[in-house]
Design a protein around this motif. Structure first.
Motif, PDB file in Angstrom:
ATOM      1  N   LEU A  26      26.802   7.928  64.401  1.00 44.49           N
ATOM      2  CA  LEU A  26      28.186   8.306  64.945  1.00 44.49           C
ATOM      3  C   LEU A  26      28.604   7.513  66.106  1.00 44.49           C
ATOM      4  O   LEU A  26      29.675   6.631  65.933  1.00 44.49           O
ATOM      5  CB  LEU A  26      28.262   9.894  65.215  1.00 44.49           C
ATOM      6  N   ALA A  27      27.709   7.426  67.311  1.00 45.50           N
ATOM      7  CA  ALA A  27      28.090   6.644  68.426  1.00 45.50           C
ATOM      8  C   ALA A  27      28.124   5.124  68.171  1.00 45.50           C
ATOM      9  O   ALA A  27      28.773   4.467  69.131  1.00 45.50           O
ATOM     10  CB  ALA A  27      27.080   6.876  69.663  1.00 45.50           C
ATOM     11  N   ALA A  28      27.688   4.567  67.003  1.00 48.89           N
ATOM     12  CA  ALA A  28      27.520   3.040  66.849  1.00 48.89           C
ATOM     13  C   ALA A  28      28.546   2.756  65.661  1.00 48.89           C
ATOM     14  O   ALA A  28      29.480   1.721  65.870  1.00 48.89           O
ATOM     15  CB  ALA A  28      26.007   2.690  66.438  1.00 48.89           C
ATOM     16  N   GLU A  29      28.326   3.156  64.613  1.00 46.11           N
ATOM     17  CA  GLU A  29      29.220   2.695  63.238  1.00 46.11           C
ATOM     18  C   GLU A  29      30.320   3.436  63.066  1.00 46.11           C
ATOM     19  O   GLU A  29      31.179   2.692  62.163  1.00 46.11           O
ATOM     20  CB  GLU A  29      28.274   2.964  62.028  1.00 46.11           C
ATOM     21  N   VAL A  30      30.939   4.262  63.757  1.00 47.75           N
ATOM     22  CA  VAL A  30      32.104   5.133  63.462  1.00 47.75           C
ATOM     23  C   VAL A  30      33.250   4.871  64.450  1.00 47.75           C
ATOM     24  O   VAL A  30      32.964   4.796  65.844  1.00 47.75           O
ATOM     25  CB  VAL A  30      31.656   6.633  63.418  1.00 47.75           C
TER      26      VAL A  30
END
Length: 375
Positions: A227-231
């Protein structure tokens, strides 16, 4: 973010950005990566948040709001679920395990308060209680049996379902042998006070630690979204191939379900996740947000540069070398050579498809019911 006690271990180098508060590495990221992959090291994830949902109605209630089927989750069984907005965009991603009395949700640390607040507002008259317990508990992780050297958990360990296509899910990736097939990742919720003792054991050499650089490189190689990277604010689960582990296509209605059904059955993901194999000759790793560029021949000898996506994660893998995950436009051809603009330098990048460029509508998946929960 409060600094973790494990940053007191000799050699610890603090992480920055999304993993601030814990260690990026303890002196040798590549050695730590091998030890982590072999199941001989653990990772401090105490910057994660922990939300507890208790009460007899908890699983049916969570089931009604989340993308995953949770109503019949057995004690000790793990699941991954997404909470979407009305347009199907990802708002929260949770790692969930139930102990028979409480459902424990591990989330990104920055998401815990917001998720707990959202859930608390949705309780109505149901017999559920929601509490953000991030200050009381911490999270540690490892592969295989690595957590045997860690403190006892306050709940059953969470086993990541990413290793295989889950019941009710759908996979876009065409790899005959998905790189996640050996992904035996587990997370444990421990009392926060136990980290002091764990730090002492690590300093004495009785526990092996790996930092987030090691974990992130392995996560990228396994195509595992975070979540913290790709979203971002536009992300739908299909773009990250997240239907394979976090969405049950046979369950009843939940917020965002119509978008999930429409994109799957009638269209294609607007964007798609790819892995980039980077030219390592300049020893430069991109940063999250760096532009992914394609060159288009204009016929006059000067190709036009077009931004076609953004890097979401990058790492140095002990076997693959420099790699990254990126979200690019759907129409970018699969065989097109790309460039990443990193630190003022053009880094050549060969893309490996995760969500294929020609991913078509899925006609062989079960029709999603519009009303009523699954029995």
């Amino acid at each position: 973010m409060t600094a973790s006690p494990l940053l007191s271990v000799p050699g610890a180098v603090p992480a920055e950005g999304r993993d601030a508060g814990i260690a990026a590495h303890y002196g040798n990221p590549l050695v730590e990566q091998r030890e982590l992959e072999a199941g001989r090291a653990i990772v401090d994830l105490s910057n994660r948040g922990v939300v507890a949902v208790s009460g007899p109605d908890r699983l049916g209630w969570l089931h009604s709001m989340a993308s995953q089927a949770l109503q019949h989750l057995a004690p000790g069984e793990s699941a991954e679920a997404l909470f979407l907005d009305a347009n199907g965009h990802v708002e929260h991603a949770v790692h969930l395990v139930d102990d028979g009395e409480t459902a424990w949700l591990v989330v990104e640390g920055s998401e815990a308060a917001a998720l707990a607040g959202f859930l608390d507002r949705m309780r109505f008259m149901l017999r559920v209680e929601v509490a953000d317990r991030s200050a009381e508990f911490a999270v540690i992780g490892g592969f295989g049996d690595a957590l045997a050297q860690a403190p006892a958990g306050a709940a059953p360990d969470w086993a990541d379902p990413w290793a295989a296509l889950q019941r009710g899910g759908h996979q876009y990736a065409r790899e005959a042998e998905h790189p996640a097939s050996a992904w035996r990742w587990r997370e444990r919720i421990v009392p926060a006070a136990a980290l002091d003792g764990l730090a002492a054991e690590a300093a004495a050499g009785r526990v092996r630690l790996a930092g987030t650089l090691a974990l992130e490189a392995l996560r990228i190689a396994a195509w595992r979204p975070r979540l913290a990277a790709e979203v971002d604010e536009k992300t739908v689960p299909h773009e990250l191939d997240w239907l394979r582990s976090a969405v049950d296509l046979g369950k009843g209605c939940y917020k965002g379900q119509e978008t999930v059904a429409k994109v799957l059955n009638l269209g294609r993901p607007p964007r798609r996740l790819v892995m980039l194999h980077l030219d390592g000759s300049d020893t430069i790793l991109p940063e999250p947000g760096d532009a992914v560029v394609a060159l288009k021949d204009q016929g006059d000898g000067e190709p036009e540069r077009r931004t076609v996506g953004r890097v979401t994660s990058a790492g140095m893998h002990h076997e693959l070398g420099p790699i990254a995950l990126a979200v690019v436009k759907r129409a970018v051809p699969a065989g097109l050579e790309l460039i990443v603009e990193a630190h003022g330098v053009d880094v050549a990048a060969a893309q490996q498809e995760i969500v294929p460029a020609d991913a078509a509508s899925a006609v062989d998946v079960p029709r999603i019911p519009r009303l009523g929960p699954r029995a």
